[in-house]
Design a protein around this motif. Structure first.
Motif, PDB file in Angstrom:
ATOM      1  N   HIS A 245       0.811  -1.215   0.000  1.00 44.57           N
ATOM      2  CA  HIS A 245       0.000   0.000   0.000  1.00 44.57           C
ATOM      3  C   HIS A 245       0.846   1.267   0.000  1.00 44.57           C
ATOM      4  CE1 HIS A 245      -3.956  -1.866   0.404  1.00 44.57           C
ATOM      5  NE2 HIS A 245      -3.397  -2.748   1.212  1.00 44.57           N
ATOM      6  N   ALA A 246       2.049   1.187   0.530  1.00 46.64           N
ATOM      7  CA  ALA A 246       2.919   2.369   0.498  1.00 46.64           C
ATOM      8  C   ALA A 246       3.255   2.741  -0.937  1.00 46.64           C
ATOM      9  CB  ALA A 246       4.186   2.108   1.299  1.00 46.64           C
ATOM     10  N   ALA A 247       3.510   1.727  -1.762  1.00 49.72           N
ATOM     11  CA  ALA A 247       3.798   1.980  -3.173  1.00 49.72           C
ATOM     12  C   ALA A 247       2.559   2.537  -3.878  1.00 49.72           C
ATOM     13  CB  ALA A 247       4.264   0.700  -3.855  1.00 49.72           C
ATOM     14  N   GLY A 248       1.388   2.003  -3.518  1.00 48.22           N
ATOM     15  CA  GLY A 248       0.155   2.524  -4.098  1.00 48.22           C
ATOM     16  C   GLY A 248      -0.087   3.973  -3.721  1.00 48.22           C
ATOM     17  N   ASP A 249       0.170   4.319  -2.458  1.00 45.78           N
ATOM     18  CA  ASP A 249       0.016   5.706  -2.015  1.00 45.78           C
ATOM     19  C   ASP A 249       0.963   6.631  -2.770  1.00 45.78           C
ATOM     20  OD1 ASP A 249      -1.889   4.812  -0.261  1.00 45.78           O
ATOM     21  OD2 ASP A 249      -0.593   4.902   1.512  1.00 45.78           O
ATOM     22  N   GLU A 250       2.193   6.187  -2.951  1.00 42.65           N
ATOM     23  CA  GLU A 250       3.164   7.009  -3.662  1.00 42.65           C
ATOM     24  C   GLU A 250       2.781   7.170  -5.128  1.00 42.65           C
ATOM     25  OE1 GLU A 250       5.977   9.530  -4.626  1.00 42.65           O
ATOM     26  OE2 GLU A 250       5.447   8.922  -2.587  1.00 42.65           O
ATOM     27  N   ALA A 251       2.198   6.128  -5.718  1.00 45.79           N
ATOM     28  CA  ALA A 251       1.733   6.234  -7.102  1.00 45.79           C
ATOM     29  C   ALA A 251       0.638   7.289  -7.220  1.00 45.79           C
ATOM     30  CB  ALA A 251       1.233   4.880  -7.597  1.00 45.79           C
ATOM     31  N   LEU A 252      -0.281   7.316  -6.263  1.00 47.80           N
ATOM     32  CA  LEU A 252      -1.336   8.329  -6.267  1.00 47.80           C
ATOM     33  C   LEU A 252      -0.750   9.725  -6.111  1.00 47.80           C
ATOM     34  CD1 LEU A 252      -4.054   6.606  -4.042  1.00 47.80           C
ATOM     35  CD2 LEU A 252      -4.052   6.825  -6.533  1.00 47.80           C
ATOM     36  N   ARG A 253       0.181   9.875  -5.193  1.00 47.60           N
ATOM     37  CA  ARG A 253       0.801  11.196  -4.994  1.00 47.60           C
ATOM     38  C   ARG A 253       1.557  11.632  -6.244  1.00 47.60           C
ATOM     39  NH1 ARG A 253       1.501   9.334   0.561  1.00 47.60           N
ATOM     40  NH2 ARG A 253       3.426   8.265  -0.046  1.00 47.60           N
ATOM     41  N   GLY A 254       2.249  10.682  -6.870  1.00 49.56           N
ATOM     42  CA  GLY A 254       2.983  11.018  -8.086  1.00 49.56           C
ATOM     43  C   GLY A 254       2.062  11.449  -9.215  1.00 49.56           C
ATOM     44  N   LEU A 255       0.931  10.769  -9.343  1.00 50.27           N
ATOM     45  CA  LEU A 255      -0.027  11.148 -10.369  1.00 50.27           C
ATOM     46  C   LEU A 255      -0.577  12.549 -10.116  1.00 50.27           C
ATOM     47  CD1 LEU A 255      -1.820  10.637 -12.799  1.00 50.27           C
ATOM     48  CD2 LEU A 255      -3.406   9.383 -11.305  1.00 50.27           C
ATOM     49  N   VAL A 256      -0.906  12.848  -8.874  1.00 52.35           N
ATOM     50  CA  VAL A 256      -1.442  14.178  -8.553  1.00 52.35           C
ATOM     51  C   VAL A 256      -0.389  15.250  -8.823  1.00 52.35           C
ATOM     52  CG1 VAL A 256      -2.210  15.657  -6.657  1.00 52.35           C
ATOM     53  CG2 VAL A 256      -3.158  13.362  -6.906  1.00 52.35           C
ATOM     54  N   ARG A 257       0.853  14.990  -8.466  1.00 50.99           N
ATOM     55  CA  ARG A 257       1.914  15.971  -8.755  1.00 50.99           C
ATOM     56  C   ARG A 257       1.985  16.254 -10.245  1.00 50.99           C
ATOM     57  NH1 ARG A 257       4.825  13.077  -4.671  1.00 50.99           N
ATOM     58  NH2 ARG A 257       5.844  11.810  -6.287  1.00 50.99           N
ATOM     59  N   HIS A 258       1.892  15.207 -11.049  1.00 51.90           N
ATOM     60  CA  HIS A 258       1.966  15.384 -12.494  1.00 51.90           C
ATOM     61  C   HIS A 258       0.754  16.160 -13.011  1.00 51.90           C
ATOM     62  CE1 HIS A 258       2.783  14.594 -16.698  1.00 51.90           C
ATOM     63  NE2 HIS A 258       1.561  14.080 -16.832  1.00 51.90           N
ATOM     64  N   LEU A 259      -0.435  15.829 -12.525  1.00 55.18           N
ATOM     65  CA  LEU A 259      -1.632  16.521 -12.978  1.00 55.18           C
ATOM     66  C   LEU A 259      -1.586  18.003 -12.607  1.00 55.18           C
ATOM     67  CD1 LEU A 259      -4.374  13.883 -12.038  1.00 55.18           C
ATOM     68  CD2 LEU A 259      -3.489  14.392 -14.324  1.00 55.18           C
ATOM     69  N   LYS A 260      -1.219  18.293 -11.376  1.00 56.04           N
ATOM     70  CA  LYS A 260      -1.190  19.683 -10.929  1.00 56.04           C
ATOM     71  C   LYS A 260      -0.131  20.488 -11.668  1.00 56.04           C
ATOM     72  CE  LYS A 260      -1.704  20.367  -6.451  1.00 56.04           C
ATOM     73  NZ  LYS A 260      -1.555  20.219  -4.976  1.00 56.04           N
ATOM     74  N   LYS A 261       0.969  19.832 -12.016  1.00 58.23           N
ATOM     75  CA  LYS A 261       2.035  20.512 -12.752  1.00 58.23           C
ATOM     76  C   LYS A 261       1.635  20.772 -14.204  1.00 58.23           C
ATOM     77  CE  LYS A 261       5.441  18.043 -14.135  1.00 58.23           C
ATOM     78  NZ  LYS A 261       6.656  17.176 -14.166  1.00 58.23           N
ATOM     79  N   SER A 262       0.764  19.941 -14.752  1.00 55.84           N
ATOM     80  CA  SER A 262       0.482  19.976 -16.185  1.00 55.84           C
ATOM     81  C   SER A 262      -0.775  20.759 -16.555  1.00 55.84           C
ATOM     82  CB  SER A 262       0.348  18.539 -16.720  1.00 55.84           C
ATOM     83  OG  SER A 262       1.511  17.782 -16.436  1.00 55.84           O
ATOM     84  N   VAL A 263      -1.705  20.936 -15.612  1.00 55.62           N
ATOM     85  CA  VAL A 263      -2.946  21.631 -15.956  1.00 55.62           C
ATOM     86  C   VAL A 263      -2.702  23.125 -16.094  1.00 55.62           C
ATOM     87  CG1 VAL A 263      -4.432  19.915 -14.882  1.00 55.62           C
ATOM     88  CG2 VAL A 263      -3.586  21.851 -13.514  1.00 55.62           C
ATOM     89  N   ARG A 264      -3.688  23.819 -16.614  1.00 50.76           N
ATOM     90  CA  ARG A 264      -3.598  25.263 -16.748  1.00 50.76           C
ATOM     91  C   ARG A 264      -3.772  25.945 -15.393  1.00 50.76           C
ATOM     92  NH1 ARG A 264      -8.533  26.183 -20.393  1.00 50.76           N
ATOM     93  NH2 ARG A 264      -9.318  25.014 -18.596  1.00 50.76           N
ATOM     94  N   LYS A 265      -3.513  27.224 -15.350  1.00 52.16           N
ATOM     95  CA  LYS A 265      -3.516  27.947 -14.077  1.00 52.16           C
ATOM     96  C   LYS A 265      -4.871  27.919 -13.393  1.00 52.16           C
ATOM     97  CE  LYS A 265      -2.349  32.438 -12.072  1.00 52.16           C
ATOM     98  NZ  LYS A 265      -1.923  33.833 -12.368  1.00 52.16           N
ATOM     99  N   GLY A 266      -5.966  27.985 -14.154  1.00 48.89           N
ATOM    100  CA  GLY A 266      -7.282  28.065 -13.537  1.00 48.89           C
ATOM    101  C   GLY A 266      -7.958  26.734 -13.299  1.00 48.89           C
ATOM    102  N   ASP A 267      -7.297  25.617 -13.640  1.00 46.83           N
ATOM    103  CA  ASP A 267      -7.912  24.296 -13.499  1.00 46.83           C
ATOM    104  C   ASP A 267      -7.762  23.773 -12.079  1.00 46.83           C
ATOM    105  OD1 ASP A 267      -8.445  24.458 -16.205  1.00 46.83           O
ATOM    106  OD2 ASP A 267      -6.618  23.396 -16.778  1.00 46.83           O
ATOM    107  N   LEU A 268      -8.609  22.822 -11.724  1.00 46.46           N
ATOM    108  CA  LEU A 268      -8.610  22.278 -10.370  1.00 46.46           C
ATOM    109  C   LEU A 268      -8.532  20.761 -10.428  1.00 46.46           C
ATOM    110  CD1 LEU A 268      -8.980  23.438  -7.423  1.00 46.46           C
ATOM    111  CD2 LEU A 268     -11.315  22.572  -7.574  1.00 46.46           C
ATOM    112  N   VAL A 269      -7.608  20.189  -9.636  1.00 41.20           N
ATOM    113  CA  VAL A 269      -7.438  18.736  -9.539  1.00 41.20           C
ATOM    114  C   VAL A 269      -8.050  18.277  -8.226  1.00 41.20           C
ATOM    115  CG1 VAL A 269      -5.797  16.823  -9.466  1.00 41.20           C
ATOM    116  CG2 VAL A 269      -5.328  18.820 -10.907  1.00 41.20           C
ATOM    117  N   THR A 270      -9.025  17.373  -8.299  1.00 39.22           N
ATOM    118  CA  THR A 270      -9.699  16.890  -7.102  1.00 39.22           C
ATOM    119  C   THR A 270      -9.675  15.369  -7.065  1.00 39.22           C
ATOM    120  OG1 THR A 270     -11.912  16.710  -8.101  1.00 39.22           O
ATOM    121  CG2 THR A 270     -11.264  18.866  -7.232  1.00 39.22           C
ATOM    122  N   ARG A 271      -9.698  14.810  -5.850  1.00 39.51           N
ATOM    123  CA  ARG A 271      -9.760  13.359  -5.681  1.00 39.51           C
ATOM    124  C   ARG A 271     -11.208  12.962  -5.405  1.00 39.51           C
ATOM    125  NH1 ARG A 271      -6.795   9.523  -1.105  1.00 39.51           N
ATOM    126  NH2 ARG A 271      -7.095   7.536  -2.216  1.00 39.51           N
TER     127      ARG A 271
END
Length: 340
Positions: A245-271
């Motif tokens: 589960h630690a690896a799964g948690d890190e995969a989720l965090r990594g995905l969110v980092r990528h999404l937040k870095k890649s979206v436009r300024k006004g977009d919102l990333v939610t879980r």
């Protein structure tokens, strides 16, 4: 990767408001409550002030106007609640700042001077709580610098000619800066505790409902498009089963980092929950949302699927997410079939 998407909706330019933070903005219940308490206090204060003797008819008219304004704000909050326009709160703060400049810098009414010197840090605290830090600082600090400069050089009203004049000024600056810091800090902590997912740092379902609904309302008012994208990690269960589960948690965090870095300024990333995420894309119709998600997907080191839905006038947020969810599962099944 080709993904099934909902093709209803139009492309369009993104929209922003200068009084809004980077993401879609709506006033929260806490902000409404704080604004209401401030407006109630000012209603009482201005009401009692009407019994004073005024130096001129113009000042008496201004006093009536400020009382009526405070009453109007209270009434609007009661009637509109979470639809209360944030710019009205900002305009009210500007009125109070104007009064501060006038009574401290341009009059010799010492009772008003004392009150305004005590009130100014509270205005700073309020602005820092409700508005983004850049707007709060750009509003408060120029007013503070001008008023101190003018009153010290041209007017004895602030009391700087007395023994404790410099101490008064330093106290005003100190408590104003502290008010700005405390307001911003408490607001940031409150947001983190109520609107952010602890594990990934994405916004949570509460924030999704709040900002998603606000995005739809704003899009309808301004006749602009808005889309959502639903993202689902591929093979997330296998990651948890094989690597822990630690690896799964890190995969989720990594995905969110990528999404937040890649979206436009006004977009919102939610879980949304588990390994599902919803992206709110204001100002994006089908074509723009599709191209954006394909670009983000192509540059990601994680495996995930997505579906996009563009809003129609009849949509609510749940309907929009449901269509994006269906599009995502169609895409996932098609890719799975091609691999088989």
């Amino acid at each position: 990767m080709g993904n099934q998407v909902d093709r209803r909706g139009r492309s369009g330019t993104s929209w922003r408001s200068r009084l809004l933070p980077a993401r879609v903005r709506s006033i929260s219940n806490m902000e409404i409550a704080v604004t209401g308490m401030v407006a109630c206090f000012l209603t009482v204060f201005y009401g009692l002030n009407l019994f004073n003797t005024f130096a001129s008819d113009a000042l008496q008219l201004v006093a009536f106007g400020r009382f009526a304004g405070a009453v109007a704000v209270v009434a609007l909050i009661v009637v509109l609640r979470d639809a209360f326009p944030l710019w009205i709160a900002y305009a009210g703060a500007l009125v109070e700042l104007t009064a501060f400049v006038y009574f401290v810098g341009f009059t010799v009414n010492h009772e008003q001077i004392v009150f305004r010197l005590q009130e100014f840090p509270l205005i700073a605290l309020y602005l820092a709580w409700v508005f983004p830090p850049k707007i709060s600082r750009a509003t408060i600090y120029p007013v503070l610098v001008f008023t101190i400069w003018y009153s010290m050089l041209f007017s004895p009203a602030v009391g700087t000619e007395h023994q404790n004049g410099l101490l008064n000024v330093l106290s005003l600056v100190f408590f104003t800066v502290v008010g700005m810091f405390v307001g911003s800090y408490v607001k940031r902590k409150f947001t983190q505790q109520t609107e952010l997912d602890v594990l990934t740092g994405a916004h949570n379902r509460r924030a999704l409902g709040r900002y998603g609904d606000a995005a739809l309302v704003q899009a309808r008012k301004q006749n602009q498009p808005v889309s959502v994208a639903l993202v689902d990690m591929d093979g997330f269960k296998q990651i948890n089963d094989q690597l822990g589960h630690a690896a799964g948690d890190e995969a989720l965090r990594g995905l969110v980092r990528h999404l937040k870095k890649s979206v436009r300024k006004g977009d919102l990333v939610t879980r949304l929950g588990g390994d599902e995420f919803v992206l709110i894309l204001p100002g994006a119709g089908f074509d723009q949302a599709q191209q954006l998600m394909e670009r983000i997907h192509a540059s990601s080191e994680h495996r995930w699927s997505f579906g996009v839905a563009a809003a129609t006038p009849e949509d609510n947020l749940s309907m929009l997410i449901l269509r994006a969810d269906r599009a995502m599962y169609i895409s996932k099944r098609e890719r799975t079939g091609r691999r088989d």
